[in-house]
Write a protein that holds these residues in place. Structure first.
Motif, PDB file in Angstrom:
ATOM      1  N   THR A   1      32.347  52.365  20.946  1.00 33.21           N
ATOM      2  CA  THR A   1      31.849  53.127  22.091  1.00 33.21           C
ATOM      3  C   THR A   1      30.334  52.979  22.214  1.00 33.21           C
ATOM      4  O   THR A   1      29.810  52.736  23.301  1.00 33.21           O
ATOM      5  CB  THR A   1      32.208  54.620  21.930  1.00 33.21           C
TER       6      THR A   1
ATOM      7  N   THR B   1      28.494  50.639  21.238  1.00 33.94           N
ATOM      8  CA  THR B   1      28.039  49.282  21.497  1.00 33.94           C
ATOM      9  C   THR B   1      28.390  48.812  22.902  1.00 33.94           C
ATOM     10  O   THR B   1      27.856  47.811  23.363  1.00 33.94           O
ATOM     11  CB  THR B   1      28.619  48.306  20.444  1.00 33.94           C
ATOM     12  N   GLY B   2      29.286  49.527  23.585  1.00 33.61           N
ATOM     13  CA  GLY B   2      29.463  49.095  24.967  1.00 33.61           C
ATOM     14  C   GLY B   2      30.815  49.287  25.600  1.00 33.61           C
ATOM     15  O   GLY B   2      30.936  49.223  26.810  1.00 33.61           O
TER      16      GLY B   2
ATOM     17  N   GLU C   1      33.865  51.909  25.983  1.00 39.05           N
ATOM     18  CA  GLU C   1      34.197  53.279  25.648  1.00 39.05           C
ATOM     19  C   GLU C   1      35.622  53.379  25.111  1.00 39.05           C
ATOM     20  O   GLU C   1      36.568  52.938  25.758  1.00 39.05           O
ATOM     21  CB  GLU C   1      34.047  54.176  26.878  1.00 39.05           C
TER      22      GLU C   1
ATOM     23  N   THR D   1      34.847  48.693  31.704  1.00 39.22           N
ATOM     24  CA  THR D   1      34.117  48.586  32.959  1.00 39.22           C
ATOM     25  C   THR D   1      34.474  47.236  33.580  1.00 39.22           C
ATOM     26  O   THR D   1      34.908  46.328  32.871  1.00 39.22           O
ATOM     27  CB  THR D   1      32.605  48.684  32.690  1.00 39.22           C
ATOM     28  N   PRO D   2      34.297  47.086  34.908  1.00 41.37           N
ATOM     29  CA  PRO D   2      34.795  45.882  35.582  1.00 41.37           C
ATOM     30  C   PRO D   2      34.216  44.578  35.032  1.00 41.37           C
ATOM     31  O   PRO D   2      34.839  43.534  35.154  1.00 41.37           O
ATOM     32  CB  PRO D   2      34.355  46.083  37.036  1.00 41.37           C
ATOM     33  N   ASN D   3      33.042  44.632  34.426  1.00 37.90           N
ATOM     34  CA  ASN D   3      32.428  43.386  33.944  1.00 37.90           C
ATOM     35  C   ASN D   3      33.034  42.894  32.636  1.00 37.90           C
ATOM     36  O   ASN D   3      32.886  41.743  32.285  1.00 37.90           O
ATOM     37  CB  ASN D   3      30.927  43.590  33.750  1.00 37.90           C
TER      38      ASN D   3
ATOM     39  N   LYS E   1      40.335  36.447  43.803  1.00 35.63           N
ATOM     40  CA  LYS E   1      40.369  37.079  45.119  1.00 35.63           C
ATOM     41  C   LYS E   1      41.767  36.927  45.750  1.00 35.63           C
ATOM     42  O   LYS E   1      42.315  37.866  46.320  1.00 35.63           O
ATOM     43  CB  LYS E   1      39.320  36.395  45.999  1.00 35.63           C
TER      44      LYS E   1
ATOM     45  N   ARG F   1      44.161  39.168  44.083  1.00 39.19           N
ATOM     46  CA  ARG F   1      43.921  40.569  44.467  1.00 39.19           C
ATOM     47  C   ARG F   1      44.585  40.871  45.814  1.00 39.19           C
ATOM     48  O   ARG F   1      45.252  41.879  45.980  1.00 39.19           O
ATOM     49  CB  ARG F   1      42.419  40.863  44.532  1.00 39.19           C
TER      50      ARG F   1
ATOM     51  N   ARG G   1      50.470  45.675  41.207  1.00 37.47           N
ATOM     52  CA  ARG G   1      49.405  45.417  40.240  1.00 37.47           C
ATOM     53  C   ARG G   1      50.064  45.339  38.867  1.00 37.47           C
ATOM     54  O   ARG G   1      50.724  46.263  38.432  1.00 37.47           O
ATOM     55  CB  ARG G   1      48.353  46.521  40.263  1.00 37.47           C
TER      56      ARG G   1
ATOM     57  N   GLU H   1      42.595  38.826  38.634  1.00 35.61           N
ATOM     58  CA  GLU H   1      41.612  39.417  39.548  1.00 35.61           C
ATOM     59  C   GLU H   1      40.227  39.442  38.924  1.00 35.61           C
ATOM     60  O   GLU H   1      39.224  39.188  39.578  1.00 35.61           O
ATOM     61  CB  GLU H   1      42.006  40.851  39.900  1.00 35.61           C
TER      62      GLU H   1
ATOM     63  N   GLU I   1      18.912  39.083  32.401  1.00 34.71           N
ATOM     64  CA  GLU I   1      19.156  40.520  32.220  1.00 34.71           C
ATOM     65  C   GLU I   1      20.500  40.791  31.549  1.00 34.71           C
ATOM     66  O   GLU I   1      20.646  41.782  30.842  1.00 34.71           O
ATOM     67  CB  GLU I   1      19.071  41.263  33.568  1.00 34.71           C
ATOM     68  N   ASP I   2      21.487  39.906  31.804  1.00 32.94           N
ATOM     69  CA  ASP I   2      22.777  40.073  31.125  1.00 32.94           C
ATOM     70  C   ASP I   2      22.598  39.882  29.621  1.00 32.94           C
ATOM     71  O   ASP I   2      23.175  40.598  28.811  1.00 32.94           O
ATOM     72  CB  ASP I   2      23.794  39.056  31.661  1.00 32.94           C
TER      73      ASP I   2
ATOM     74  N   GLU J   1      20.954  42.831  28.031  1.00 31.55           N
ATOM     75  CA  GLU J   1      21.895  43.901  27.688  1.00 31.55           C
ATOM     76  C   GLU J   1      22.639  43.574  26.390  1.00 31.55           C
ATOM     77  O   GLU J   1      22.833  44.432  25.541  1.00 31.55           O
ATOM     78  CB  GLU J   1      22.894  44.125  28.815  1.00 31.55           C
TER      79      GLU J   1
END
Lengths: 808, 344
Positions: free
Chosen positions: A27, A29-30, A32, A169-171, A349, A352, A361, A369, A466-467, A470
């Motif tokens: 959690t 470290t990134g 959850e 998270t979506p990434n 895409k 999706r 789904r 997706e 920036e990635d 992080e």
């Protein structure tokens, strides 16, 4: 994503961390960890037993009398399960065992015969109903024949497993696979990832001699690979695989389906197995569906397609919705012997859109997706083929029939230690950066303090500096960042004049006895047209309606704060709260277009609604109902405080009482209205007599922005005169007052009505209005003559304009 | 003569003592000190005395008069005081009865929370910005690094009016608007409170309309440790000096790196309890370093400028701080709810 720790241990050493400690590290470290689940409460004294004999209980039709060998002894157990038979290997709870739910197993007599334990179902061992394979759903669980008798079942059934539920998270789609999670955990614990064995034994026969691949929709499908596996024997998958699927929340079906699901979870790469004999041709054609084309999917639903959907076809008929769900006709069944195993890369895409249109789904569509790792597509196919050979008796044809235009290149990002430290506020050394990159298993070239990092394709989320910033920061630990305050240019923070004024206006209404309400901006279309102030109605051409409201209740943006405020009064009235005074400051939305193309004008209003008793003082027998003048007093108080002199003019507005409503003007500009709501509206809202006001706050802001001029405090005595006038009852005090002010000259500083009288001593149809007039000049003492002259001028003017007589 | 005066004094003082009302006392005053009273008479007869006697008797007479006058005054004061006490006693009221009510109103709990947040950030040099509630798709999404087919748009289903206009789903568009206003060459240090809207069915924890406070700081050389420092200062002032904060990595399309901020649980102080779901921490806000694409789109050179942004939900904060158990309370305007939170 559900992560079985027993499964995860196959790829990375967890180093004796408790599940809680590991979850905390993950959690921080990134990713959850939302929940930690123990698969089953600890069971003990439950072992594998061999059913030597199984006969009907002499005294009970539905019970069986079994002799069960548990290694070191043979127990006599009575069992009621319908699917029990001699020769099975089963889970035996010995006397003294405690099963989930604190269920204690003791020796007992059932219908006169002793029973020394219990033969268990998976549910009784704590496995959730929905994950129990269908074959065993109604009875006891039967182990494979090669299971060792006498061994504790915990390990066999994976009952000691712990599941971490990851909130991704979506990434972070890389963590939608066990391998991805293994890389993450390895980075956190500074361990190495052990990859699964992908070696594949194949026969000479080539897949590409039996099937060809043609991709027409190349943008949607840059890679399509087909493996062929023959001589498949469909049956149950190995127990360990079933256990892991159950732990991951997937119900085991048969070895072929289970293997594709297992590899999907392991690699994050969705696969599909077709029954090649039912496929209908020896060519796979991937294309967009035709309009109104149909497919019957695995769930037995017939679905109509459009050109927006991508399908796998046999050249003529669709056999699968690409990346979403297979077709029913080519489904793997117990009769299947040859499997076409699809390992493909479908565009996220497209998947999706297909999944959304068909409300399908799935584990598969979710991964496509978000983007799968291009370098794992073929490897996942090989892994699945290897498992099919091992656990479904299959023979794998050599090679893969494929269409391949997939870009598998790894991107590079350059970072420098300097820039990392400048952005994070840290003092990380070159060596530390290098260590972090190694933990992440990212290759790099170092030149001084510059690192050229090669980003593995599993981390599609990393593309820019920036990635990487992080990545460095989270492995370094957000906890290890310092607490600093900005060093840049300093400015003094303050409210703007308008913000200060807004706060002050709110405070005024609160001190005047009103409670602040906050209502919804979205209302019904009907209500959006009600109680709209004249100056708003003039500019608002059409209601601002949502294109797809969730309900009519909240479908249209408001043009007045009042309708929802009246609804709030109704809510309170229904709860026996009758005395209510609200005010609200909020925006309304006025569109000046018939067809909206630009943002509507958002205008600040302050509005209020008051109903019930005002100043209720029971033991003094005082209980005044709210009336027009209570609310007008509140509004006048605001203007007094803001040093604004508005005028109130009688007006008729649709939703207001025609005789008790005034429009409010400041210097001839309409700024709102005040009055009693129309009894019809009152009834529609199911409320009691209610008085409201609605003011244009933007106008007030604008006036107030001008700097006030100092007015001298009078140093000379003032002169006060009273004047009582008899006028027609239809003439308003305001009109008379206006005449007085315009006739009196500059010396008259204040006019106040102090008496209104109608009745005895006055003719029918007439009324008396008494005003107090206050005269002064800040620079000198006034003379009686000056005041008298003004007084006479007033008398003449009111006589001429209103036919007013001095009251005798 | 002397004896006579002494006797007169004794007699007069006795009469003063015996007087029961102010009227009695006035009679005593007149009968002893009046023009026809015995003292005056004595003083008048001074002429008949010898020159030796005169000053002696004169002085004595004056002393007697003074003594009587003083006694009279004292007595008068006593009688007046007694009379006043009597009157006040008769005017006694029941002070426990309720007073005449003054109509008292108050601000909404959400306003209190937002005002407190505003004041804390103003104290740290932030200004307050506002923006439209009906936003363009560009400012609500695209300027925040959420292009039209971005999967993260799934995270927040929105209320569209036309294809290009919608009710803002967050206060973040004000970031882009403010940076645009400052034209890429001036530091931005602002917070923006406001209403936002999402396609949620109203229930105890969801509301289709709610409040957000957005914060943005862009300048040369802004560091992630500054974000941590500013949020820590805010959390300690807002929630209490004893609370700890922790940042966790997270994801928002418009920040990179992104963070989620937790504060230590008020109930268990990090030990783990039912309030914090056994974690010891409660999630309070999200934020991160402004994404270079967002800076660039707004006209700030990401090579020169950097910044941080954060956003929080006053409803959630109010629910945590005051134990409000249903988000709908903030919008039903039940007067019993509104009046619970009146502050000074």
């Amino acid at each position: 994503m559900l992560v079985s720790l027993n499964w995860l241990k196959q790829y990375v050493d967890l180093g004796g961390h408790t599940p809680e400690a590991l979850a905390d590290k993950i959690t921080k470290t990134g990713i959850e960890v939302e929940d930690i689940t123990y698969i089953a409460e600890k069971s003990n004294h439950v072992v594998v037993g061999y059913v030597e004999t199984c006969e009907q209980h002499p005294n009970a039709d539905k019970l069986n009398l079994c002799q069960v060998n548990i290694g070191d002894e043979t127990l006599q157990i009575i069992c009621g399960a319908a699917n029990i038979a001699a020769g099975q290997k089963v889970a035996v709870a010995k006397p003294g065992a405690v099963l989930p739910g604190n269920f204690k197993i003791k020796k007992a007599k059932l219908r006169g015969i002793e029973s020394n334990g219990m033969i268990c179902s998976l549910q009784e061992l704590g496995i959730a109903e929905q994950y129990v394979p269908k074959d065993f759903a109604e009875g006891i669980f039967v182990f494979p024949d090669d299971t060792e008798v006498g061994r504790d079942v915990t390990e066999y059934l994976n009952l000691d497993d712990v599941i971490l539920e990851l909130g991704l998270t979506p990434n972070r789609s890389d963590a939608l696979s066990m391998l991805g999670v293994a890389y993450e955990v390895a980075a956190i614990l500074n361990e190495q990832v052990t990859l699964p064995d992908e070696t594949l034994q194949t026969i000479e026969d080539k897949a590409s001699d039996h099937v060809s691949i043609k991709v027409e929709a190349t943008d949607d499908n840059p890679y399509y690979g087909a493996f062929l596996i023959k001589d498949i024997k469909v049956g149950p998958s190995p127990l360990w695989m079933r256990n892991y699927l159950i732990a991951a929340g997937i119900r085991p079906i048969n070895n072929v389906v289970d293997i594709t699901n297992y590899v999907l979870l392991e690699y994050g790469q969705p696969l599909h197995a077709f029954d090649f004999d039912q496929f209908g041709s020896n060519q796979v054609v991937v294309r967009r569906a035709k309009d109104q084309e149909e497919i019957k999917t695995l769930d037995d639903q017939t679905r109509e397609l459009t050109t927006e959907h991508l399908v796998i076809t046999n050249g003529s008929e669709p056999t699968a919705l690409a990346g979403v769900m297979g077709g029913a006709d080519s489904e793997v069944t117990e009769q299947t012997t040859t499997v076409l195993l699809e390992a493909a890369y479908f565009d996220g895409k497209r998947v999706r859109i297909t999944a959304k249109d068909h409300q399908l789904r799935s584990e598969s569509s979710i991964r496509f997706e978000k983007g799968v790792d291009p370098n794992r597509v073929k490897r996942a196919g090989m892994r699945a083929a290897q498992l099919l050979a091992k656990y479904a008796g299959g023979q794998v044809l050599s090679g893969v029939a494929a269409y391949d235009q997939l870009d598998c290149t790894e991107k590079q990002v350059v970072i420098t230690t300097d820039r990392i430290n400048a952005r994070l506020g840290t003092e990380i050394s070159n060596d530390e950066i290098a260590i972090i990159l190694k933990k992440l298993a990212f290759d790099y070239e170092q030149t001084g303090d510059a690192f050229t990092v090669t980003i593995p394709t599993r981390r599609q989320d990393i593309t820019i500096f920036e990635d990487m910033l992080e990545e460095i920061a989270r492995i370094y630990g957000y906890d290890n960042l310092a607490y600093t305050l900005p060093q840049g240019s300093q400015q003094a923070g303050r409210l703007t004049n308008q913000q200060r004024l807004k706060r002050s206006i709110k405070q005024y209404f609160e001190s005047a006895g009103l409670n602040e309400a906050i209502t919804y901006s979205l209302t019904t279309t009907e209500r959006s047209q009600m109680l709209v102030s004249p100056e708003v109605a003039q500019v608002a051409v059409s209601p601002v309606r949502l294109s797809m409201p969730m309900s009519e209740e909240h479908s249209t943006l408001r043009l007045s704060l009042l309708p929802e405020m009246l609804a709030a009064i109704a809510y309170n009235n229904a709860r026996k709260q009758d005395d209510i005074g609200y005010y609200e400051v909020g925006s309304i939305f006025a569109s000046q277009e018939e067809q909206i193309t630009v943002q509507p004008k958002e205008k600040w209003r302050v509005s209020g609604a008051v109903t019930g008793k005002w100043l209720h003082h029971p033991w003094q027998q005082e209980a005044k109902q709210v009336d027009f003048y209570v609310v007008k007093g509140i509004v006048e108080g605001l203007f007094e405080r803001l040093a604004i002199r508005p005028t109130f003019r009688q007006v008729e507005l649709t939703d207001m009482h025609p005789g008790r409503t005034a429009q409010i003007f400041i210097d001839d500009a309409s700024v709102g209205f005040i009055g009693q709501i129309h009894p019809r509206v009152q009834k529609a809202f199911d409320i009691k007599e209610t008085y409201v006001f609605d003011l244009d706050l933007d106008h007030i802001f604008a006036i107030h922005d001008q700097e006030p001029n100092f007015e001298k405090i009078p140093r000379y005595p003032s002169i006060s005169r009273d004047i009582a006038l008899v006028v027609d009852e239809r003439i308003s005090a305001g009109e008379v007052e206006a005449t007085i002010v315009s006739a009196a000259g500059d010396l008259l500083k204040q006019v106040n009505v102090f008496d209104v009288y109608q009745g005895e001593h006055l003719e029918e149809g007439l009324k008396s209005l008494a005003f107090n007039l206050l005269y002064f000049d800040p620079d000198r003492t006034l003379t009686d003559d000056e005041v008298e002259a003004s007084y006479q001028a007033i008398l003449a003017a009111v006589k001429e304009k209103h036919n007013a007589q001095l009251r005798g | 003569m002397q004896e006579k005066l002494q006797a007169l004094q004794t007699e007069a003082l006795e009469h003063v003592e015996q007087a029961k009302t102010l009227a009695d006392l006035q009679n005593v005053r007149v009968s002893y000190l009046g023009k026809k009273g015995p003292i005056t008479e004595v003083l008048r007869g001074m002429g008949k005395l010898s020159p030796e006697e005169r000053p002696v008797i004169g002085e004595l007479a004056n002393k007697v008069r003074e003594a009587i006058t003083e006694a009279l005054d004292t007595k008068k004061q006593n009688l007046e005081e007694a009379a006043l006490n009597e009157q006040l006693k008769s005017e006694t009221i029941d002070v426990t009865l309720p007073g005449r009510p003054v109509q008292v109103g108050g601000s909404h709990l959400l306003t209190d929370i937002v005002t407190e947040i505003e004041d804390l950030f103003i104290g740290m040099g932030f200004e307050i910005k506002e923006g439209p509630e009906v936003e363009t798709d560009y400012y609500n999404f695209e300027a925040l690094n959420l292009p039209k087919d971005h999967p993260a748009r799934d995270m927040q289903d929105s209320f569209y009016i036309t294809e290009e206009l919608l009710l803002r789903t967050h206060t973040s568009p004000v970031q882009a608007r403010t940076m645009g206003e400052y034209k890429g060459n001036k530091p931005v240090k602002m917070i923006c409170p406001g209403k936002v809207y999402r396609r949620d069915t109203d229930d105890a924890t969801h509301s289709h309309q709610f409040t957000q406070v957005e914060g943005l700081y862009v300048d040369k050389d802004v560091r992630m440790s500054d974000l941590k420092g500013v949020l820590n200062q805010f959390a300690k002032q807002f929630f209490g000096e004893e609370r700890e904060i922790r940042l966790r990595p997270s994801f928002f399309p418009f920040t990179e790196p992104s963070v989620e901020m937790d504060i230590s649980c008020k109930v268990c102080h990090g030990e783990g309890c039912s309030v914090c779901k056994k974690t010891g921490w409660i999630e309070i806000l999200g934020g991160g370093m402004v994404h270079p694409d967002v800076l660039e789109m707004a006209g700030y050179d990401p090579e020169v400028y950097s910044g941080f942004a954060f956003g929080m939900g006053p409803e959630r904060i109010a629910m945590l701080k005051y134990g409000v158990d249903d988000i709908r309370h903030f919008y039903t305007n039940d007067v019993r709810f509104l009046k619970q939170y009146h502050q000074a």
